[in-house]
Write a protein that holds these residues in place. Structure first.
Motif, PDB file in Angstrom:
ATOM      1  N   UNK A 170      86.833 177.401  74.795  1.00  0.00           N
ATOM      2  CA  UNK A 170      87.715 176.227  74.943  1.00  0.00           C
ATOM      3  C   UNK A 170      88.981 176.575  75.712  1.00  0.00           C
ATOM      4  N   UNK A 171      89.626 177.678  75.316  1.00  0.00           N
ATOM      5  CA  UNK A 171      90.874 178.078  75.967  1.00  0.00           C
ATOM      6  C   UNK A 171      90.648 178.417  77.438  1.00  0.00           C
ATOM      7  N   UNK A 172      89.554 179.110  77.730  1.00  0.00           N
ATOM      8  CA  UNK A 172      89.288 179.500  79.116  1.00  0.00           C
ATOM      9  C   UNK A 172      88.826 178.320  79.965  1.00  0.00           C
ATOM     10  N   UNK A 173      88.231 177.322  79.343  1.00  0.00           N
ATOM     11  CA  UNK A 173      87.836 176.128  80.098  1.00  0.00           C
ATOM     12  C   UNK A 173      89.054 175.471  80.718  1.00  0.00           C
ATOM     13  N   UNK A 174      90.166 175.440  79.980  1.00  0.00           N
ATOM     14  CA  UNK A 174      91.408 174.870  80.508  1.00  0.00           C
ATOM     15  C   UNK A 174      91.918 175.698  81.687  1.00  0.00           C
ATOM     16  N   UNK A 175      91.860 177.017  81.563  1.00  0.00           N
ATOM     17  CA  UNK A 175      92.302 177.886  82.660  1.00  0.00           C
ATOM     18  C   UNK A 175      91.411 177.707  83.889  1.00  0.00           C
ATOM     19  N   UNK A 176      90.113 177.571  83.664  1.00  0.00           N
ATOM     20  CA  UNK A 176      89.184 177.395  84.788  1.00  0.00           C
ATOM     21  C   UNK A 176      89.401 176.058  85.483  1.00  0.00           C
ATOM     22  N   UNK A 177      89.758 175.044  84.695  1.00  0.00           N
ATOM     23  CA  UNK A 177      90.084 173.753  85.317  1.00  0.00           C
ATOM     24  C   UNK A 177      91.307 173.903  86.216  1.00  0.00           C
ATOM     25  N   UNK A 178      92.274 174.706  85.782  1.00  0.00           N
ATOM     26  CA  UNK A 178      93.448 174.967  86.613  1.00  0.00           C
ATOM     27  C   UNK A 178      93.040 175.671  87.908  1.00  0.00           C
ATOM     28  N   UNK A 179      92.079 176.586  87.817  1.00  0.00           N
ATOM     29  CA  UNK A 179      91.586 177.281  89.010  1.00  0.00           C
ATOM     30  C   UNK A 179      90.922 176.287  89.946  1.00  0.00           C
ATOM     31  N   UNK A 180      90.117 175.401  89.388  1.00  0.00           N
ATOM     32  CA  UNK A 180      89.415 174.411  90.211  1.00  0.00           C
ATOM     33  C   UNK A 180      90.394 173.477  90.903  1.00  0.00           C
ATOM     34  N   UNK A 181      91.489 173.129  90.222  1.00  0.00           N
ATOM     35  CA  UNK A 181      92.490 172.247  90.823  1.00  0.00           C
ATOM     36  C   UNK A 181      93.304 172.976  91.899  1.00  0.00           C
ATOM     37  N   UNK A 182      93.518 174.268  91.719  1.00  0.00           N
ATOM     38  CA  UNK A 182      94.307 175.013  92.696  1.00  0.00           C
ATOM     39  C   UNK A 182      93.479 175.412  93.913  1.00  0.00           C
ATOM     40  N   UNK A 183      92.152 175.570  93.738  1.00  0.00           N
ATOM     41  CA  UNK A 183      91.266 175.954  94.833  1.00  0.00           C
ATOM     42  C   UNK A 183      89.977 175.128  94.729  1.00  0.00           C
ATOM     43  N   UNK A 184      89.863 174.036  95.495  1.00  0.00           N
ATOM     44  CA  UNK A 184      88.677 173.171  95.402  1.00  0.00           C
ATOM     45  C   UNK A 184      87.364 173.903  95.666  1.00  0.00           C
ATOM     46  N   UNK A 185      87.386 175.009  96.412  1.00  0.00           N
ATOM     47  CA  UNK A 185      86.162 175.754  96.689  1.00  0.00           C
ATOM     48  C   UNK A 185      85.709 176.581  95.497  1.00  0.00           C
ATOM     49  N   UNK A 186      86.552 176.709  94.465  1.00  0.00           N
ATOM     50  CA  UNK A 186      86.248 177.560  93.314  1.00  0.00           C
ATOM     51  C   UNK A 186      85.744 176.768  92.122  1.00  0.00           C
ATOM     52  N   UNK A 187      85.163 175.619  92.306  1.00  0.00           N
ATOM     53  CA  UNK A 187      84.680 174.789  91.205  1.00  0.00           C
ATOM     54  C   UNK A 187      83.365 175.335  90.678  1.00  0.00           C
ATOM     55  N   UNK A 188      83.426 176.044  89.536  1.00  0.00           N
ATOM     56  CA  UNK A 188      82.222 176.651  88.930  1.00  0.00           C
ATOM     57  C   UNK A 188      82.128 176.323  87.482  1.00  0.00           C
ATOM     58  N   UNK A 189      82.171 175.048  87.096  1.00  0.00           N
ATOM     59  CA  UNK A 189      82.063 174.678  85.676  1.00  0.00           C
ATOM     60  C   UNK A 189      80.727 174.110  85.400  1.00  0.00           C
TER      61      UNK A 189
END
Length: 189
Positions: A170-189
Motif C-alpha cells: 500500500x505504501x509503495x503504491x503511493x510512491x509508484x503513483x508519484x513516479x508515474x506522475x513525474x515520468x509518464x514513461x515510467x507507468x508500471x502499475x
C-alpha cells in the motif's frame, strides 16, 4: 475413464432441503431428518455439527481480516525503497528481504507468463542495484514466483500477502503513483 469431481454449492441449506423434499414428494423424510442426511453426506455428524463448523470458519475468517501489521517491520522495509518506490539496495535482514520481495511481487502482472528477459526488464524499473537475478532467484525460493525447469515461462504465484506485506505494498503504491506522475514513461502499475 476417471471421473472429475463436480462441486455442489448451496447458499442456504434450508432452501436446498425444501427443494429436495418437494422432489421426493410424499415419501420425503421430515425436514430435520433430511437436513441431517444432507449434513452426513457432506461429512458432518449432523446438521448441528455442520452449523457449528460453518460458524467457526466465519469467525476464523474475521480474525484473519483483523490482523495488524508489525509497524516496525513495515518501516524497516520501506527504508530500503526510494521516494518513487524503487528498491535502493538488497536488504541484509531476511525478514526485510521477504517483505521487499512481496512489494516487487505486487508489481508483476497476475496470471501472465513472462520470459526471463521480461522479468529482468520489469525488475530493472523496480530496483536500483542492478541485480535482477538475485531478485528472481529469491522470489522463486520464497514461493512468490515460479518458472519451468529450463528457466523459461516465469509466472507470479497468486496468494494472499501477509498483513505486513499488504502494508508495504500500500505504501509503495503511493510512491509508484508519484513516479508515474513525474515520468509518464515510467507507468508500471
Amino acid at each position: 475413464m476417471t471421473k472429475s469431481p463436480v462441486p455442489l454449492r448451496a447458499d442456504d441449506m434450508t432452501v436446498f432441503t425444501r427443494a429436495l423434499a418437494r422432489q421426493l414428494g410424499e415419501k420425503s423424510p421430515s425436514h430435520l431428518s433430511l437436513m441431517n442426511m444432507i449434513a452426513r453426506a457432506a461429512g458432518f455428524q449432523n446438521v448441528q455439527h455442520m452449523r457449528s463448523a460453518s460458524a467457526a470458519e466465519k469467525r476464523l475468517v474475521r480474525q484473519k481480516d483483523n490482523t495488524f501489521a508489525d509497524a516496525r517491520s513495515v518501516e524497516r522495509t520501506l527504508h530500503h525503497f526510494d521516494e518513487f518506490g524503487r528498491l535502493r539496495q538488497w536488504p541484509s535482514k531476511r525478514s526485510v528481504q521477504t517483505l521487499a520481495l512481496w512489494a516487487l511481487w505486487a508489481t508483476l502482472p497476475a496470471s501472465q507468463i513472462l520470459s526471463e528477459k521480461a522479468v529482468n526488464d520489469h525488475f530493472s524499473d523496480e530496483h536500483l542495484f542492478e541485480d535482477a537475478a538475485t531478485l528472481r532467484r529469491t522470489m522463486i525460493s520464497c514461493g512468490l514466483l515460479t518458472r519451468k525447469r529450463d528457466g523459461t515461462d516465469y509466472r507470479r504465484i497468486e496468494q494472499k500477502p501477509p498483513a505486513e506485506a499488504k502494508a508495504v505494498i500500500r505504501a509503495l503504491s503511493e510512491r509508484r503513483r508519484a513516479r508515474a506522475h513525474s515520468d509518464p514513461a515510467a507507468r508500471h502499475e
